[in-house]
Design an enzyme around this catalytic site. Structure first.
Site, PDB file in Angstrom:
ATOM      1  N   LYS A  23       0.836  -1.208   0.000  1.00 47.08           N
ATOM      2  CA  LYS A  23       0.000   0.000   0.000  1.00 47.08           C
ATOM      3  C   LYS A  23       0.869   1.254   0.000  1.00 47.08           C
ATOM      4  CE  LYS A  23      -2.934   0.534   3.564  1.00 47.08           C
ATOM      5  NZ  LYS A  23      -2.821   1.830   4.270  1.00 47.08           N
ATOM      6  N   SER A  24       1.862   1.288   0.865  1.00 48.04           N
ATOM      7  CA  SER A  24       2.719   2.478   0.956  1.00 48.04           C
ATOM      8  C   SER A  24       3.389   2.761  -0.386  1.00 48.04           C
ATOM      9  CB  SER A  24       3.808   2.257   2.012  1.00 48.04           C
ATOM     10  OG  SER A  24       3.240   2.174   3.289  1.00 48.04           O
ATOM     11  N   ARG A  28       2.782   5.961  -3.270  1.00 52.96           N
ATOM     12  CA  ARG A  28       3.919   6.777  -3.732  1.00 52.96           C
ATOM     13  C   ARG A  28       4.144   6.639  -5.230  1.00 52.96           C
ATOM     14  NH1 ARG A  28       4.256   5.606   1.537  1.00 52.96           N
ATOM     15  NH2 ARG A  28       5.562   6.821   2.961  1.00 52.96           N
ATOM     16  N   GLY A  96      -5.073   7.673   5.321  1.00 54.82           N
ATOM     17  CA  GLY A  96      -4.250   8.673   5.998  1.00 54.82           C
ATOM     18  C   GLY A  96      -2.977   8.977   5.225  1.00 54.82           C
ATOM     19  N   ARG A 124      -8.754  11.961  12.226  1.00 53.04           N
ATOM     20  CA  ARG A 124      -7.319  11.730  12.467  1.00 53.04           C
ATOM     21  C   ARG A 124      -6.513  13.034  12.473  1.00 53.04           C
ATOM     22  NH1 ARG A 124      -5.470   6.643   9.075  1.00 53.04           N
ATOM     23  NH2 ARG A 124      -3.659   6.900  10.431  1.00 53.04           N
ATOM     24  N   SER A 169       7.172   9.063  12.432  1.00 51.38           N
ATOM     25  CA  SER A 169       6.127   8.904  11.422  1.00 51.38           C
ATOM     26  C   SER A 169       6.690   9.070  10.019  1.00 51.38           C
ATOM     27  CB  SER A 169       5.018   9.941  11.652  1.00 51.38           C
ATOM     28  OG  SER A 169       4.206  10.043  10.506  1.00 51.38           O
ATOM     29  N   ASP A 317       1.901  -1.229  11.813  1.00 55.07           N
ATOM     30  CA  ASP A 317       0.594  -1.637  11.289  1.00 55.07           C
ATOM     31  C   ASP A 317       0.241  -3.085  11.638  1.00 55.07           C
ATOM     32  OD1 ASP A 317       0.232   0.863  10.180  1.00 55.07           O
ATOM     33  OD2 ASP A 317       1.014   0.284   8.214  1.00 55.07           O
ATOM     34  N   LYS A 344      -4.706   5.462  14.617  1.00 58.13           N
ATOM     35  CA  LYS A 344      -4.751   4.813  13.299  1.00 58.13           C
ATOM     36  C   LYS A 344      -6.206   4.813  12.813  1.00 58.13           C
ATOM     37  CE  LYS A 344      -0.347   4.055  12.857  1.00 58.13           C
ATOM     38  NZ  LYS A 344       0.389   4.852  11.867  1.00 58.13           N
ATOM     39  N   ARG A 348      -6.566   1.419  17.900  1.00 54.10           N
ATOM     40  CA  ARG A 348      -6.293  -0.027  17.818  1.00 54.10           C
ATOM     41  C   ARG A 348      -5.972  -0.650  19.167  1.00 54.10           C
ATOM     42  NH1 ARG A 348      -3.239  -0.032  11.887  1.00 54.10           N
ATOM     43  NH2 ARG A 348      -5.208  -0.034  10.728  1.00 54.10           N
TER      44      ARG A 348
HETATM   45  C1  S3P Z   1       2.633   4.758   6.215  1.00 54.51           C
HETATM   46  C2  S3P Z   1       3.204   5.070   7.421  1.00 54.51           C
HETATM   47  C3  S3P Z   1       2.668   4.612   8.721  1.00 54.51           C
HETATM   48  C4  S3P Z   1       1.651   3.481   8.564  1.00 54.51           C
HETATM   49  C5  S3P Z   1       0.700   3.712   7.436  1.00 54.51           C
HETATM   50  C6  S3P Z   1       1.446   3.892   6.124  1.00 54.51           C
HETATM   51  C7  S3P Z   1       3.255   5.266   4.985  1.00 54.51           C
HETATM   52  O1  S3P Z   1       2.049   5.696   9.379  1.00 54.51           O
HETATM   53  O2  S3P Z   1       0.945   3.292   9.759  1.00 54.51           O
HETATM   54  O3  S3P Z   1      -0.177   2.609   7.312  1.00 54.51           O
HETATM   55  O4  S3P Z   1       2.955   4.750   3.899  1.00 54.51           O
HETATM   56  O5  S3P Z   1       4.081   6.191   5.072  1.00 54.51           O
HETATM   57  P1  S3P Z   1       2.909   6.713  10.272  1.00 54.51           P
HETATM   58  O6  S3P Z   1       4.062   7.116   9.480  1.00 54.51           O
HETATM   59  O7  S3P Z   1       1.993   7.849  10.582  1.00 54.51           O
HETATM   60  O8  S3P Z   1       3.278   5.927  11.498  1.00 54.51           O
END
Ligand code: S3P
Length: 442
Positions: A23-24, A28, A96, A124, A169, A317, A344, A348
């Site tokens: 997902k991350s 991007r 988020g 959030r 973060s 996560d 989150k 959680r």
């Molecule tokens: C993410 C960073 C994390 C993670 C989120 C995806 C990202 O959050 O919990 O699911 O893709 O950069 P934080 O950076 O706020 O901890």
């Protein structure tokens, strides 16, 4: 009426599974592909609602994007200054990551934009991003409590900052670095503990110079991005459900294919190994700047541990399903330093403590973690029952895995958001051995 899961107790996991794309990295890939000069081809893209939200935001910003078609997406980059003013608020859905990274990216544009999200995202915290961006000269408005909607006003050229984050973060770090592309001079960010570095890696892949010295990453403004080809690995955060499922369900022997093994993401493997899990890393390789491997996991007894606090951001996560593993371990597991879990997609810590209690597991929520008395000596530690996911995808999938060691069926409410990160979860889990079915009205 809400959709739910009905999961019969027992079973074991076997065979080979390839979970959907990371997902991350998928988020991007749309962002950097859109800002690049030229056409970027992405394979393995996550066709989940979160990444699709990001894709649609860039379409609304004037970027032509073809797909997704079986994980293949073609992004016709418009160049660093080529985004167009959107005609309507940009909907980030449940994501988020989309909203926070977009705040950084849009802060440097010459047009106004508004970011909105669903009910969960609308609760959030966004100040962690808007405050450092304001130091760069960005003009960003949130609600009085720092939540969405987020209005980003056109700003004069941003200026670089040297920022020390208070929370570990990756989203905050990434937002600042993306704004740094539009800033005068150098923009640097120092993290209090290592967090995922996909933004830095992918920027490098697009030809941008990113400097890294210890905990400090920096970028100089005015650089252009060159289109590239991206192969998105399977998401270790999705693989985590199966890692835990196979570790706790007697007789399991499962192979997870092509899993992203970025060292800023592998905390779940380290934690499970400390608990005694049998996980083998096979055929490690590098794909497009990200390490990848196949993972073989076999069932075996787990023991309770104190989770080392430095592993927490590297597994942030994965705690919902790690709590399920802890319930099946022998003895006490203590998690501290995980306050971020409270902000989150749901709280959680509270939601997992409630769900575990509903299934007969002694679990105590603490301000920054959880204490779980594992019932691992029992064949079936979980009672059957009904749990609330509060619309949080990872809570729903974690409790689906708990059913592998449950004395009766577990019903999980409000599971529609599983599709944000893991489309096809029910079918893949059922194919591997989870006795799961979707139900319409739980
Ligand atoms: C993410 C960073 C994390 C993670 C989120 C995806 C990202 O959050 O919990 O699911 O893709 O950069 P934080 O950076 O706020 O901890």
């Amino acid at each position: 009426m809400t959709t739910g899961f009905e999961v019969a107790g027992g079973g074991s996991l076997s065979g080979r599974v390839r979970v959907p794309g990371d997902k991350s990295i998928s988020h991007r890939s749309m962002m950097l592909g859109a800002l690049a000069d030229g056409v970027t081809r992405v394979s393995g893209f996550l066709e989940g609602a979160d990444a699709i939200s990001t894709m649609n935001v860039f379409r609304a910003l004037g970027v032509r994007i073809d797909g997704p078609d079986n994980g293949i997406v073609t992004v016709h980059g418009v160049g660093i200054d080529g985004l167009r003013p959107p005609a309507a608020p940009l909907d980030c859905g449940n994501a988020g990551t989309a909203m926070r990274l977009l705040m950084g990216l849009l802060a440097g544009q010459r047009f106004e934009s508004v970011l909105i999200g669903d009910e969960s995202l609308s609760r959030r915290p966004m100040r962690r991003v808007s405050e450092p961006l304001a130091l760069m000269g960005a003009r960003i408005e949130t609600s009085a409590t720092g939540t969405p909607p987020v209005r980003i006003l056109p700003a004069d050229r941003l200026k670089g900052i040297d920022y020390s984050m208070t929370v570990a973060s990756a989203q905050v770090k990434s937002a600042i670095l993306l704004a740094g592309l539009y800033s005068e001079g150098e923009t640097a960010v120092t993290e209090p503990a290592p967090t995922r570095d996909h933004t830095e890696r992918m920027l490098t892949g697009f030809g941008v110079t990113v400097e890294r010295h210890g905990a400090r990453a920096s970028v100089r403004g005015g650089q252009r991005l060159r289109a590239t080809t991206l192969d998105v690995p399977a998401d270790i955060s999705s693989a985590a459900f199966f890692l835990v499922g196979a570790a706790i369900a007697p007789g399991s022997d499962l192979l997870l294919e092509h899993v992203g093994m970025n060292p800023t993401r592998t905390g779940v493997i380290d934690i499970l190994r400390l608990m005694g899990a049998h996980i083998e890393v096979l055929s490690p390789r590098e794909v497009g700047g990200e390490p990848v491997a196949d993972l073989r996991v076999r069932a075996g007894p787990l023991k309770g541990i104190e989770v080392p606090v430095e592993l927490v951001p590297l597994a942030i996560d994965e705690f919902p399903v790690l709590f399920v593993a802890a319930a099946c371990a022998q003895g006490r597991t203590v998690v501290t330093g995980a306050h971020e879990l409270r902000v989150k997609e749901s709280d959680r810590i509270a939601v997992m403590a409630d769900g575990l209690a509903a299934l007969g597991i002694p679990a105590t929520a603490t301000p920054d973690g959880m204490i779980i008395e594992g019932l691992g000596s029992e064949a079936m530690p979980f009672a059957g029952g009904t749990v609330e996911s509060h619309g949080d995808h990872r809570i729903a999938m974690a409790f689906a895995m708990a059913a592998l060691r449950a004395r009766g069926p577990i019903r999980i409410r409000d599971t529609a958001n599983v599709a944000t990160s893991f489309p096809g979860f029910t079918a893949l889990a059922a194919g591997a051995g989870v006795r799961i079915a979707d139900v319409d009205d739980l």
